[in-house]
Design an enzyme around this catalytic site. Structure first.
Site, PDB file in Angstrom:
ATOM      1  N   GLU A 165      29.265  51.926  -8.224  1.00  0.00           N
ATOM      2  CA  GLU A 165      27.555  51.621  -8.547  1.00  0.00           C
ATOM      3  C   GLU A 165      27.579  50.404  -9.670  1.00  0.00           C
ATOM      4  O   GLU A 165      27.191  50.837 -10.739  1.00  0.00           O
ATOM      5  CB  GLU A 165      26.948  52.622  -9.049  1.00  0.00           C
ATOM      6  CG  GLU A 165      26.654  53.790  -7.847  1.00  0.00           C
ATOM      7  CD  GLU A 165      25.976  54.996  -8.364  1.00  0.00           C
ATOM      8  OE1 GLU A 165      25.551  55.715  -7.534  1.00  0.00           O
ATOM      9  OE2 GLU A 165      25.823  55.279  -9.409  1.00  0.00           O
ATOM     10  N   GLU A 198      28.240  59.233  -1.971  1.00  0.00           N
ATOM     11  CA  GLU A 198      27.887  60.134  -2.801  1.00  0.00           C
ATOM     12  C   GLU A 198      26.189  60.280  -2.056  1.00  0.00           C
ATOM     13  O   GLU A 198      25.403  59.731  -1.739  1.00  0.00           O
ATOM     14  CB  GLU A 198      27.358  59.377  -4.122  1.00  0.00           C
ATOM     15  CG  GLU A 198      28.605  59.496  -5.081  1.00  0.00           C
ATOM     16  CD  GLU A 198      28.222  59.032  -6.581  1.00  0.00           C
ATOM     17  OE1 GLU A 198      27.117  59.373  -6.917  1.00  0.00           O
ATOM     18  OE2 GLU A 198      29.128  58.708  -6.985  1.00  0.00           O
TER      19      GLU A 198
END
Length: 449
Positions: free
Chosen positions: A170, A354
């Site tokens: 991320e 995720e």
């Protein structure tokens, strides 16, 4: 046990896994030569973390690897996504490897394989060595060079056994929240100047991919956080603001990786940041594209005098998790379908690296953790993935966030995302009802029938 007809069905060979991150679960923050990270520093500053917590102990996974991997085997998953703490390998972010740090991950990988869990290793899940931050952190282009050196060290030791690699987790969250908005470590509030950090994380991704391949890695991807961005209204100003935010949150990271360019609206802002050859470095061939998905975002035009050209608004009309995030599984399906339609041949197979939810239910008087809302969340989001696959999107796996409750960054220990409940006083692990549901789901898949 539920009937197989209650479960989403995914294609044969679809990978079910779980995910964690080093600073959130390992603990042992000052053991075996680990150096301090920016999150150690951030957590020590009063007011940064809701409950004043830190990852100093967290779930003590560092000392409980065997117990935790046994839980994975009981769950029946085929893969585990974990991250390697850079300060365990190079305490100051440079120089020779710390042998005890490498030994820990070496043993973790061997233990995973012995229990049927294919490793997916993330090199950077936000715990930058503090010594590098002292030299400018991700604002300094040299940090990307150092990251390539670190990747080479880890790859040389583990590439023969780790199935999948993710260089940077991320980068949008790490750069924009850490350097732009000050809500994550290192806590800087640079607004658009955080784009320097974004770019250098992308270069670091590319450098690491090159070094990992040189070390023999055969599957390298990413784990980019993506959120469908909805305008707050049909007003031209809101639509324009949402498109700009979409470019900053999503396009700034996926377009360089997949197309070797920045979004047109942002390209002028990146000109002074880029060095010759950077975009070629970033655009390394990807064997899979990792999507971290939690919820869509709603954006409006900024009020007069605002520091940014947009404002985030609440997504209303949907149920929410205990952290307040809207539950919109249809947005995941829509994102996957549109993602494939837009990028087609440039898009490798997708893995949901995720996806999960915070529900803070604890054990009842019988020790049972009845987290039905998490079961509903997982069922609906896996149904969304199944529907996307039926519409032609090549999705190969789903890694649930998270295996166990853990240190949830600026939220401290107040939000629980795990399939396994962790008592932070005793560190006792208690599988929740969602744990059994996920295990039953895996058993019900076509390859098990």
């Amino acid at each position: 046990m539920s009937s197989p007809h209650d479960f989403p069905l995914l294609p044969p060979g679809f990978r079910f896994g779980t995910s964690t991150a080093s600073y959130q679960v390992e603990g042992a923050a000052d053991e075996d030569g680990r150096g301090p990270s920016i999150w150690d520093t951030f957590c020590a500053e009063p007011g940064r973390v809701v409950d004043g917590g830190s990852g100093a102990v967290a779930c003590d996974h560092y000392h409980r690897v065997d117990e935790d991997v046994a839980l994975m085997e009981q769950l029946g998953t085929g893969g585990y996504r974990f991250s390697i703490a850079w300060p365990r390998i190079q305490p100051t972010g440079r120089g020779p490897a710390n042998a005890k740090g490498l030994d820990f991950y070496d043993r973790l990988v061997d233990t995973l394989l012995a229990h049927g869990q294919q490793p997916m290793a993330t090199l950077y899940h936000w715990d930058l060595p503090q010594a590098l931050e002292d030299d400018g952190g991700w604002l300094n282009p040299d940090t990307a060079v150092r990251f390539g050196d670190y990747a080479a060290i880890v790859g040389e030791r583990l590439a023969d056994r780790v199935e999948h690699w993710v260089p940077v987790n991320e980068p949008n969250v790490a750069s924009l929240l850490g350097y732009g908005m000050g809500r994550h470590a290192p806590g800087r509030t640079l607004l658009f100047d955080a784009l320097w950090a974004s770019h250098h994380m992308l270069v670091a991704h590319g450098r690491a991919a090159i070094e990992l391949r040189r070390a023999g890695a055969t599957s390298i991807g990413c784990a980019n956080n993506h959120a469908p961005v909805w305008p707050a209204s049909d007003d031209d100003a809101d639509v324009g603001a949402s498109k700009l935010f979409d470019a900053v949150w999503n396009g700034l990271f996926l377009e360089p990786m997949l197309l070797g360019r920045y979004p047109a609206d942002l390209a002028p802002l990146m000109e002074d940041i880029m060095q010759p050859g950077d975009l070629a470095t970033i655009r390394q061939p990807l064997d899979f594209y990792g999507v971290n998905y939690y919820n869509p975002m709603k954006v409006a035009a900024a009020s007069e005098g605002s520091e940014l050209p947009w404002e985030n608004r609440d997504v209303v009309g949907y149920p929410t998790t205990d952290i307040g995030w809207p539950i919109v599984p249809d947005a995941l399906r829509e994102f996957l379908v549109m993602f494939r339609a837009r990028f087609r041949a440039a898009l490798p197979p997708i893995v949901i690296t995720e996806s999960g939810c915070a529900f803070n239910t604890g054990p009842d008087e019988h020790g049972v953790v009845d987290d039905q809302p998490r079961i509903d969340y997982l069922r609906s989001h896996l149904n969304a993935v199944s529907e996307a696959i039926q519409r032609g999107v090549d999705v190969r796996g789903y890694y649930c966030w998270s295996l166990m409750d853990n240190f949830e960054w600026a939220e401290g220990f107040t939000q629980r995302f795990g399939l396994v409940h962790v008592d932070y006083d005793t560190l006792v692990r208690t599988p929740k009802k969602s744990f059994q549901w996920y295990a039953d789901l895996i058993k019900a898949q076509p390859q098990h029938l």
